[in-house]
Design a protein around this motif. Structure first.
Motif, short mmCIF file in Angstrom:
data_model
loop_
_atom_site.label_atom_id
_atom_site.label_comp_id
_atom_site.label_asym_id
_atom_site.label_seq_id
_atom_site.Cartn_x
_atom_site.Cartn_y
_atom_site.Cartn_z
N SER A 405 0.83 -1.21 0.00
CA SER A 405 0.00 0.00 0.00
C SER A 405 0.86 1.25 0.00
CB SER A 405 -0.96 -0.01 1.19
OG SER A 405 -0.55 0.88 2.18
N GLN A 406 0.49 2.18 -0.88
CA GLN A 406 1.14 3.50 -0.94
C GLN A 406 0.08 4.46 -1.44
OE1 GLN A 406 4.16 4.03 -3.97
NE2 GLN A 406 4.95 5.86 -2.97
N SER A 407 -0.22 5.47 -0.64
CA SER A 407 -1.25 6.39 -1.11
C SER A 407 -0.58 7.50 -1.92
CB SER A 407 -2.05 6.96 0.06
OG SER A 407 -1.24 7.86 0.77
N ALA A 408 -1.37 8.24 -2.67
CA ALA A 408 -0.83 9.21 -3.61
C ALA A 408 0.07 10.25 -2.93
CB ALA A 408 -1.98 9.90 -4.33
N MET A 409 -0.32 10.72 -1.75
CA MET A 409 0.41 11.79 -1.07
C MET A 409 1.48 11.25 -0.14
SD MET A 409 -0.68 14.82 -1.60
CE MET A 409 -0.23 15.66 -0.07
N SER A 410 1.66 9.91 -0.17
CA SER A 410 2.21 9.33 1.04
C SER A 410 3.72 9.47 1.20
CB SER A 410 1.83 7.87 1.12
OG SER A 410 2.83 7.13 0.50
N ILE A 411 4.14 9.33 2.41
CA ILE A 411 5.55 9.34 2.73
C ILE A 411 5.95 7.96 3.21
CG2 ILE A 411 5.61 11.79 3.26
CD1 ILE A 411 5.65 10.91 6.25
N ASN A 412 5.13 6.96 2.91
CA ASN A 412 5.52 5.60 3.30
C ASN A 412 5.05 4.58 2.28
OD1 ASN A 412 2.94 4.25 3.93
ND2 ASN A 412 2.80 5.80 5.52
N ILE A 413 5.73 3.46 2.25
CA ILE A 413 5.27 2.31 1.48
C ILE A 413 5.26 1.15 2.45
CG2 ILE A 413 5.76 0.74 -0.43
CD1 ILE A 413 7.19 3.04 -1.79
N ALA A 414 4.10 0.50 2.53
CA ALA A 414 3.97 -0.60 3.48
C ALA A 414 3.60 -1.86 2.73
CB ALA A 414 2.87 -0.27 4.50
N PHE A 415 4.10 -2.97 3.19
CA PHE A 415 3.73 -4.23 2.54
C PHE A 415 3.69 -5.36 3.54
CE2 PHE A 415 7.99 -5.83 2.54
CZ PHE A 415 8.74 -4.68 2.56
N LEU A 416 3.01 -6.42 3.13
CA LEU A 416 2.73 -7.51 4.06
C LEU A 416 3.59 -8.73 3.75
CD1 LEU A 416 0.45 -7.82 6.27
CD2 LEU A 416 -0.67 -9.33 4.63
N VAL A 417 4.17 -9.31 4.80
CA VAL A 417 4.92 -10.57 4.67
C VAL A 417 4.53 -11.47 5.85
CG1 VAL A 417 6.92 -9.53 3.50
CG2 VAL A 417 6.87 -9.64 6.00
N ASN A 418 5.17 -12.61 5.96
CA ASN A 418 4.94 -13.45 7.14
C ASN A 418 5.85 -12.98 8.28
OD1 ASN A 418 3.07 -15.03 5.83
ND2 ASN A 418 4.61 -16.50 5.12
N ASN A 419 5.39 -13.18 9.51
CA ASN A 419 6.20 -12.79 10.70
C ASN A 419 7.66 -13.19 10.59
OD1 ASN A 419 4.47 -11.46 12.42
ND2 ASN A 419 3.85 -13.29 13.55
N ASP A 420 7.90 -14.46 10.17
CA ASP A 420 9.28 -14.96 10.20
C ASP A 420 10.15 -14.31 9.13
OD1 ASP A 420 8.25 -16.16 7.98
OD2 ASP A 420 8.57 -18.23 8.65
N GLN A 421 9.56 -13.50 8.28
CA GLN A 421 10.36 -12.84 7.24
C GLN A 421 10.79 -11.44 7.64
OE1 GLN A 421 7.45 -13.37 4.12
NE2 GLN A 421 8.53 -15.16 3.33
N ILE A 422 10.44 -11.03 8.85
CA ILE A 422 10.78 -9.67 9.29
C ILE A 422 12.30 -9.40 9.24
CG2 ILE A 422 10.76 -8.06 11.24
CD1 ILE A 422 8.06 -9.29 12.07
N PRO A 423 13.13 -10.26 9.89
CA PRO A 423 14.55 -9.92 9.91
C PRO A 423 15.15 -9.80 8.50
CG PRO A 423 14.08 -11.69 11.46
CD PRO A 423 12.83 -11.47 10.67
N ALA A 424 14.84 -10.75 7.62
CA ALA A 424 15.39 -10.70 6.27
C ALA A 424 14.86 -9.48 5.52
CB ALA A 424 15.02 -11.98 5.52
N GLY A 425 13.58 -9.20 5.64
CA GLY A 425 12.97 -8.08 4.92
C GLY A 425 13.51 -6.74 5.39
N VAL A 426 13.57 -6.56 6.70
CA VAL A 426 14.02 -5.27 7.25
C VAL A 426 15.49 -5.04 6.90
CG1 VAL A 426 14.44 -3.97 9.38
CG2 VAL A 426 12.30 -5.23 9.10
N ASN A 427 16.31 -6.09 7.01
CA ASN A 427 17.72 -5.95 6.65
C ASN A 427 17.91 -5.63 5.18
OD1 ASN A 427 19.85 -6.28 8.74
ND2 ASN A 427 18.59 -8.04 9.29
N ALA A 428 17.15 -6.30 4.32
CA ALA A 428 17.29 -6.06 2.87
C ALA A 428 16.95 -4.62 2.54
CB ALA A 428 16.40 -7.03 2.10
#
Ligand code: ASP
Ligand code: MG
Length: 451
Positions: A405-428
């Motif tokens: 999700s990213q809205s037109a005016m937005s200052i963020n991009i958010a996306f959904l993964v599985n809990n166990d993918q947090i460390p790999a995703g955040v590091n990448a």
């Protein structure tokens, strides 16, 4: 004038309180008002005592010992809090007799934490050579609505507070977290509400800065428990800070409201390292790079709704929102297609009855164990292709993005993964936007909100 707010850990022991006294002393030329929380863990303890009292068991030993120990370690007299401890004991006895705990009574019980800590802290300040007096916020004009547990100040509070603060000759040490409604009942501003108190006081008095002191450095570019070379952020905008607050960041989300309204900068500081400038949050923070921080929120539920009528007709969305609204379920993220809606919620509270109702209009599927990872930065506004960078980073890390999700005016991009993918995703992502090779978090590292 500045407001200096110290959280529970910063006033959690005699030693910490003495060090806070030195920090305040060094800021005396700036005319501080001090706001403090209850000593660490006291609010939780009080909640526990109130619940026990409903079951017929009224005792305050643990709370008494916790306070008297700090007072003894400071070389102060128990009489500082004795009266309040006795009042608390009577109150808990009353609850144990009627076996009933209304939100109003719970707020009354919780108020003792802050009311006792200001008395101890102010006395410790005096001992350290400061001229200080304890103040209950409601005596300063913290007038709130009657929303017990999450009260907000009434519009007239500002003027009363501004007028009262001027009359103080000694340095005021004010209770965070609590206020009073027009009937004179004590209210609380919600957990971690002392930050909010600091911002309300700062805005009412036109402070030059609102300082929130805790036991960590300001805001980081990512959770240091996950990203080894996460760095602290020097400056960020109000908008960036409010996005981060939602992801369990350093401050109570409502804190920003009074600060934004009166355009007063907030500075997050560390009591262990007062010389460190911390993080400054203000309206026109310089835009540096594209992204300021990579954050996440875990343990979410993904709900997929497929319209049983094949095509979405106009009532479908409103029906969905109506059901979630009815059960007080807050939607975090949402994506729609012609025939389906996917959304995430952060708890399974009331989910069952809501889903039963939704089953009339849609096939419903719920999956737990989901996490939102989000990149935040004013720079995203002006930069094309940030979502492309996010996707590439995720693909290279071998992760599948399930929703974005990213809205037109937005200052963020958010996306959904599985809990166990947090460390790999955040590091990448941290590596993508901040260069430098991030080492993977050690095995067993606990995922937690960005600090
Ligand atoms: N003592 C309250 C709490 O623990 C308020 C605060 O710490 O800001 O939530
Ligand atoms: Mg706190």
């Amino acid at each position: 004038m500045i407001v200096m707010k110290f959280g529970g850990t910063s006033v959690g022991s005699a030693e910490r309180i003495q060090s806070v006294a030195q920090t305040v002393k060094a800021s005396l030329p700036r005319g501080p008002i001090v706001v403090v929380s209850a000593h660490s863990q006291v609010t939780d303890l009080l909640i526990g005592l109130a619940r026990k009292a409903v079951k017929g068991q009224a005792e305050i030993d643990e709370v008494r010992e916790r306070h008297l120990k700090i007072i003894a370690d400071l070389g102060l007299k128990p009489s500082l809090v004795e009266k309040l401890l006795n009042e608390l004991e009577v109150l808990l006895k009353g609850i144990s007799l009627v076996k009933e705990l209304t939100p109003r009574t719970l707020d009354y019980v919780l108020s003792f934490g802050e009311r006792m800590s200001v008395r101890t802290v102010a006395a410790a300040f005096e001992k350290a050579g400061l001229q200080a007096s304890p103040v209950d916020a409601f005596d300063l004009g913290m007038l709130t609505d009657s929303n017990f547990g999450s009260a907000v100040p009434l519009p007239e509070a500002d003027n009363i507070i501004a007028w009262n603060v001027k009359r103080f000759e000694k340095l005021p040490v004010v209770t965070g977290y609590i206020g009073k409604n027009k009937d004179g009942d004590i209210t609380t501003l919600g957990r971690n509400g002392s930050d909010y108190t600091a911002a309300i006081l700062g805005a009412a008095c036109g402070a030059e800065e609102i300082q929130i002191w805790s036991d960590v450095d300001g805001v980081c570019s990512a959770d240091p428990g996950i990203v080894k070379n996460a760095h602290s952020i020097e400056e960020m905008s109000f908008d960036e800070a409010s996005e981060l607050a939602y992801y369990g960041g350093r401050i109570h989300p409502a804190t920003l409201v009074p600060a934004v309204k009166k355009d007063i900068p907030i500075r997050l500081k560390n009591t262990y390292r007062p010389e460190n400038p911390g993080t400054l949050i203000r309206r026109r923070a310089p835009v540096r790079g594209i992204v300021k921080s990579v954050v996440y929120k875990e343990d979410l539920f993904l709900i997929n709704l497929v319209s049983t009528r094949m095509l979405l007709h106009h009532g479908f969305m409103s029906r969905i929102f109506e059901v979630f609204g009815k059960y007080g379920i807050v939607i975090d993220m949402i994506a729609t297609s012609e025939v389906s809606v996917s959304l995430t919620v952060d708890s399974d509270r009331n989910l069952e009855p809501a889903i039963r109702e939704l089953a009339d209009i849609a096939e419903v599927q719920v999956e737990g164990g989901k996490a939102i990872i989000c990149v935040v930065g004013e720079g995203i506004r002006n930069e094309l292709g940030v979502s492309g960078q996010v996707f590439t980073a995720m693909k290279d890390a071998g992760l599948q993005v399930q929703m974005i999700s990213q809205s037109a005016m937005s200052i963020n991009i958010a996306f959904l993964v599985n809990n166990d993918q947090i460390p790999a995703g955040v590091n990448a992502l941290h590596e993508t936007f901040f260069g430098k090779r991030a080492e993977p978090a050690p095995a067993g590292a606990v995922a937690g909100p960005a600090r």
